[in-house]
Design an enzyme around this catalytic site. Structure first.
Site, mmCIF file in Angstrom:
data_model
loop_
_atom_site.group_PDB
_atom_site.id
_atom_site.type_symbol
_atom_site.label_atom_id
_atom_site.label_comp_id
_atom_site.label_asym_id
_atom_site.label_seq_id
_atom_site.Cartn_x
_atom_site.Cartn_y
_atom_site.Cartn_z
ATOM 1 C CD GLU A 40 -1.981 1.431 3.116
ATOM 2 O OE1 GLU A 40 -2.122 2.616 3.651
ATOM 3 O OE2 GLU A 40 -2.061 0.346 3.438
ATOM 4 C CE LYS A 128 -5.339 1.444 8.786
ATOM 5 N NZ LYS A 128 -4.758 2.351 7.859
#
Length: 205
Positions: A40, A128
């Protein structure tokens, strides 16, 4: 891409952020060479969109490359055009609905039970758990009791030892930034990054 399946297979999501775009790209390529290919790039990084475009060109069309700290609908449009496979949000934001509309998998940040429910109902592919350091591994275990089917991915303050502990406690994968990347995205030591990458790969194996 099936984000939940990809997270389960890789078990480690590397988070790259820094103020040197060239160093960030070198860090991404070093991670990929070391076998950590689920990556990411945070939009808080300098020229993050440019880094994503260059990384996609270098890694090829099938690499699981994502954009992090995505907040707005405009962010989603930008990162999709840059070629990302998925997006990561620090919390519930307008970007979630835009991701769902475009069919772009989203890893959505949540901490409390209410946020977990809201993220899941909004269309998150996975949750998350952020900042995971506030509650630690014990908090993840507690959350999994009422939410056994929610795919949790803890982020925040996770070192090599904690990575293994979170996975043992039922995390689908873990997100790791500084403890893995170190100073590499700011022009630091790539050899040290390779060493840390090997240690993390062993921890999540």
């Amino acid at each position: 891409m099936n984000l939940r399946e990809t997270l389960s297979r890789h078990r480690l999501l590397a988070v790259v952020r820094g103020d040197d775009p060239d160093a960030a790209l070198r860090s991404i390529l070093t991670l990929a060479e070391a076998g950590i290919t689920l990556i990411e790039v945070s939009l808080t990084a300098r020229d993050a969109i440019g880094v994503l475009v260059r990384a996609r060109a270098e890694l090829g069309p099938d690499a699981p490359l994502g954009a992090g700290t995505v907040l707005t609908e405009a962010d989603v449009v930008q990162v999709e055009q840059a070629g990302v496979s998925f997006v990561v949000l620090p919390g519930l934001a307008p970007a979630v609905a835009e991701c769902v509309r475009l069919g772009l998998p989203a890893l959505v940040g949540a901490l409390t039970p209410t946020e977990v429910v809201t993220a899941s109902l909004a269309g998150a592919s996975a949750v998350k758990l952020f900042p995971a350091s506030l509650g630690g591994v014990g908090y993840l275990r507690t959350l999994r009791e009422p939410f056994p089917d929610v795919p949790f991915v803890p982020f925040g303050g996770i070192d090599v030892g904690l990575a293994a502990e979170y996975l043992a406690a039922g995390a689908l994968a873990v997100g790791v930034g500084g403890p893995l990347l170190g100073d590499a995205p700011r022009g630091g030591d790539l050899a040290a990054l390779r060493t840390r990458a090997a240690a993390f790969r062993a921890a999540v194996a």
